[in-house]
Write a protein that holds these residues in place. Structure first.
Motif, PDB file in Angstrom:
ATOM      1  N   ASN A 572     -40.443   5.263  38.779  1.00 58.60           N
ATOM      2  CA  ASN A 572     -39.127   5.870  38.591  1.00 58.60           C
ATOM      3  C   ASN A 572     -39.180   7.342  39.021  1.00 58.60           C
ATOM      4  N   VAL A 573     -38.171   7.753  39.758  1.00 57.56           N
ATOM      5  CA  VAL A 573     -38.119   9.151  40.225  1.00 57.56           C
ATOM      6  C   VAL A 573     -38.147  10.103  39.045  1.00 57.56           C
ATOM      7  N   THR A 574     -37.448   9.734  37.967  1.00 55.88           N
ATOM      8  CA  THR A 574     -37.328  10.619  36.804  1.00 55.88           C
ATOM      9  C   THR A 574     -38.663  10.801  36.082  1.00 55.88           C
ATOM     10  N   ASP A 575     -39.669   9.951  36.428  1.00 58.86           N
ATOM     11  CA  ASP A 575     -40.993  10.161  35.816  1.00 58.86           C
ATOM     12  C   ASP A 575     -41.639  11.443  36.345  1.00 58.86           C
ATOM     13  N   VAL A 576     -41.233  11.877  37.553  1.00 61.65           N
ATOM     14  CA  VAL A 576     -41.852  13.045  38.191  1.00 61.65           C
ATOM     15  C   VAL A 576     -40.880  14.222  38.288  1.00 61.65           C
ATOM     16  N   LEU A 577     -39.608  13.929  38.607  1.00 61.76           N
ATOM     17  CA  LEU A 577     -38.631  15.009  38.875  1.00 61.76           C
ATOM     18  C   LEU A 577     -37.473  14.962  37.887  1.00 61.76           C
ATOM     19  N   LYS A 578     -36.916  16.125  37.620  1.00 64.07           N
ATOM     20  CA  LYS A 578     -35.743  16.241  36.759  1.00 64.07           C
ATOM     21  C   LYS A 578     -34.627  16.931  37.558  1.00 64.07           C
ATOM     22  N   GLU A 579     -33.382  16.498  37.358  1.00 63.65           N
ATOM     23  CA  GLU A 579     -32.255  17.121  38.053  1.00 63.65           C
ATOM     24  C   GLU A 579     -32.135  18.593  37.652  1.00 63.65           C
ATOM     25  N   GLY A 580     -32.017  19.465  38.639  1.00 64.71           N
ATOM     26  CA  GLY A 580     -31.936  20.905  38.387  1.00 64.71           C
ATOM     27  C   GLY A 580     -33.278  21.606  38.438  1.00 64.71           C
ATOM     28  N   GLU A 581     -34.352  20.811  38.512  1.00 68.07           N
ATOM     29  CA  GLU A 581     -35.696  21.404  38.558  1.00 68.07           C
ATOM     30  C   GLU A 581     -35.857  22.184  39.869  1.00 68.07           C
ATOM     31  N   GLU A 582     -36.498  23.364  39.789  1.00 67.51           N
ATOM     32  CA  GLU A 582     -36.652  24.231  40.954  1.00 67.51           C
ATOM     33  C   GLU A 582     -38.117  24.344  41.364  1.00 67.51           C
ATOM     34  N   ASN A 583     -38.313  25.026  42.499  1.00 67.79           N
ATOM     35  CA  ASN A 583     -39.652  25.291  43.039  1.00 67.79           C
ATOM     36  C   ASN A 583     -40.438  24.011  43.321  1.00 67.79           C
ATOM     37  N   ILE A 584     -39.732  23.025  43.864  1.00 67.60           N
ATOM     38  CA  ILE A 584     -40.370  21.773  44.247  1.00 67.60           C
ATOM     39  C   ILE A 584     -40.875  21.920  45.684  1.00 67.60           C
TER      40      ILE A 584
END
Length: 611
Positions: A572-584
């Motif tokens: 699942n994408v949400t296991d690694v990334l969160k909406e609004g997360e920066e500096n990816i």
């Protein structure tokens, strides 16, 4: 105002002595096209109206515009041709003589100017012939004007009481002292002669002034001596001081004899340009010169009102003189304004403005092509005797037969203005006068170089720094934003001024260089486009089942597919990334023909040594 001056100057001297009726000429432009310019038609129309009327007038007056383009001359160029010309002249005159000249442009030599005047006069004669035909068919009989008669007996009395005193007074070098002495002499003469029942004070004053005029003119013609003791071709003492106003961007106090001009230069951005809506259409001016002539400069008390015809005319002459030596907008993207305040005046204040304006421009660090100097010349002519005067005083301007102003560089003339009161100024006299003016101009340029030899290498401390960058025209709306929201935000955040034209040229100005640099970074970020193989630090904008959309640049997003998130399988994408997360960290791995961007987080981490 400027057009009215062009019409008035060749017309006014042709009314006879003794004609005291108020006379008004009104010119209305009823229709305007690009093939003709209304100022030339205005001069001709006014002359024609006067000629067929019963008003006494020693016309007709003809007028023509001459354009100089390289080695050729263009008669009455249209608006488009004027833009292409190197130099343009408006010339007006009678069948016998040129009465008025006004013009400027790129540097031309004296011989070319003389040739242009000859061509102009031939065209003027054609216009005069047409008006004569018009007069023959439609002209009215002229009113009878009786010239004022000279009272010989009164003249003898005025002469007996004042002649020797005037001779002593007119050679006093100081203008105000000289005028005070002459006023006292006149007052004494009036008290002695104005004792009858009739008040003849005005008659006495007229005869006194005539006596003074004749003495000054004869002194120049017979003795070669001028009111301040100079020779005919001698320039007054010159001095100059630059940088005298520490807060201004550029300044100069230029002094020539008893004439002082304080010229101040201010540098601005494109938003400071003057917007003009004229008959010729809408336009913008990025160079302006304003000339102020306060009453204290000549020891008078007057109300301060808006600029009059004299200030506007002198300011435009000086502006024309300097315009062509300014750097191109691409090299120096500033709006430039010069303000010249005349602090003291005894002739040639407009030419002092040209000299002071040049030095102030160089003091401001404006990279002008070459310094420009200006000089006012005069003429005294009686019969076969002629004397050309260099750097005339106010008195010589008033009592002389011709006034012409020449501005130019070491290499040629940039502006020229001439008015005559007599009709027998020959080509030979004009050639001699222009040669004498050239010597005077070169002398003044030498004195100016002693003050400041070249433009300063750096702008003044308080002048705005303008940085220029180019963006694609289709990116302009991104920088401006809806209703100007984006550009206003940049201005509020950085304090810099931002101007964008339709070609995508962006000028960013600020006194604080750090603020300008920050504004440049923001603009570059907005217009930047994704580069294949480059790693960006992005922000998660949206998460979908098959991946995430990452904003890598303002307004630019790419798809980070779920398979490109990590080296290991991601359920699942949400296991690694969160909406609004920066500096990816993401790397651009593909940009398709539609401009869509594909990203890889695992490739970016691998390159950064973290995966």
């Amino acid at each position: 105002m400027l057009t009215s001056r062009l019409i008035d100057r060749p017309t006014r001297p042709l009314f006879p002595d003794g004609f005291y009726s108020e006379t008004q000429g009104i010119i209305s432009v009823l229709s305007f096209g690009n093939e003709n310019i209304s100022d030339i038609l205005g001069i001709i129309g006014m002359s024609a109206a006067l000629c067929i009327s019963d008003i006494p007038f020693d016309g007709p007056v003809g007028a023509v515009r001459i354009g100089i383009l390289k080695d050729s001359f263009v008669v009455n160029p249209d608006l488009q041709e004027i833009e292409e010309c190197d130099f343009t002249l408006v010339v007006a005159g009678t069948e016998d003589a040129v009465m008025m000249v006004e013009g400027g442009g790129l540097e031309i030599v004296e011989s070319v100017l003389l040739e242009a005047l000859n061509i102009a006069h031939e065209e003027i004669r054609k216009v005069v012939d047409l008006q004569k035909q018009f007069m023959a068919s439609a002209g009215k009989p002229k009113r009878t004007v009786t010239p004022p008669e000279l009272d010989e007996a009164l003249m003898a009395s005025v002469s007996d009481l004042s002649l020797e005193k005037i001779k002593q007074a007119i050679v006093i070098p100081d203008k105000l002292h000289r005028q005070d002495v002459l006023d006292d002499i006149l007052k004494d003469v009036v008290e002695q002669l104005n004792t009858g029942e009739l008040d003849i004070a005005k008659d006495i004053s007229f005869l006194f002034n005539k006596l003074e005029k004749d003495l000054v003119r004869n002194m120049i013609l017979e003795q070669g001596v001028r009111a301040d003791g100079r020779k005919a071709d001698e320039v007054r003492k010159i001095s100059g001081d630059v940088g005298i106003l520490p807060r201004a961007h550029g300044s100069c106090l230029f002094v020539r004899g008893e004439t002082q001009a304080l010229a101040v230069v201010t540098l601005g951005t494109a938003s400071d340009e003057q917007r003009i809506d004229s008959l010729e259409g809408e336009s913008k001016k990025s160079f302006m010169l304003h000339y102020n002539f306060p009453p204290f400069s000549v020891g008078e008390v007057k109300f301060l009102r808006s600029a009059g015809r004299r200030e506007i005319g002198h300011g435009m002459l000086a502006e024309r003189a300097l315009k062509e030596v300014l750097p191109h907008k691409d090299e120096f993207p500033y709006t430039i304004r010069i303000v010249s305040d005349i602090l003291e005046s005894n002739g040639s204040s407009s030419m002092a403005t040209v000299c002071g304006g040049t030095l102030a421009l160089m003091d401001a660090g404006v990279p002008i092509k070459s310094p420009v100097a200006g000089i006012a010349m005069g003429l005294i002519k009686e019969g076969d005797k002629t004397v050309v005067l260099t750097d005339i005083l106010g008195l010589e301007d008033h009592l002389g037969d011709m006034d012409f102003k020449v501005t130019g560089t070491q290499d040629g003339i940039t502006a020229f203005q001439m008015d005559t009161k007599i009709s027998d100024v020959t080509r030979e006299i004009m050639a001699d006068a222009l040669e004498q003016a050239k010597k005077g101009r070169l002398h003044i340029l030498g004195k100016m170089k002693e003050v400041l030899s070249e433009p300063r290498s750096n702008l003044a401390t308080y002048a705005p720094r303008i940085f220029t960058l180019k963006i694609k025209p289709d990116k302009i709306r991104d920088v401006i934003g809806t209703g100007g929201k984006v550009i206003r935000g940049i201005v509020e955040e950085t304090g810099a001024k931002i101007d964008i034209d339709d070609t995508g040229t962006v000028n960013i100005a600020s006194i604080d260089e750090e603020s300008a640099r920050r504004a440049i970074e923001i603009v570059e970020g907005i217009v930047a486009e994704a580069e294949l193989g480059k790693i960006y630090s992005g922000k998660v904008k949206r998460i979908v089942d098959f991946g995430a959309f990452i904003e890598i640049l303002p307004g630019t997003e790419g798809l980070l597919h779920i398979s490109q998130i990590s080296d290991t399988r991601t359920a699942n994408v949400t296991d690694v990334l969160k909406e609004g997360e920066e500096n990816i960290p993401v790397k651009v791995i593909e940009i398709d023909k539609m401009g869509r961007v594909r990203l890889s987080r695992k490739e970016a981490l691998k390159e950064q040594g973290a995966g």
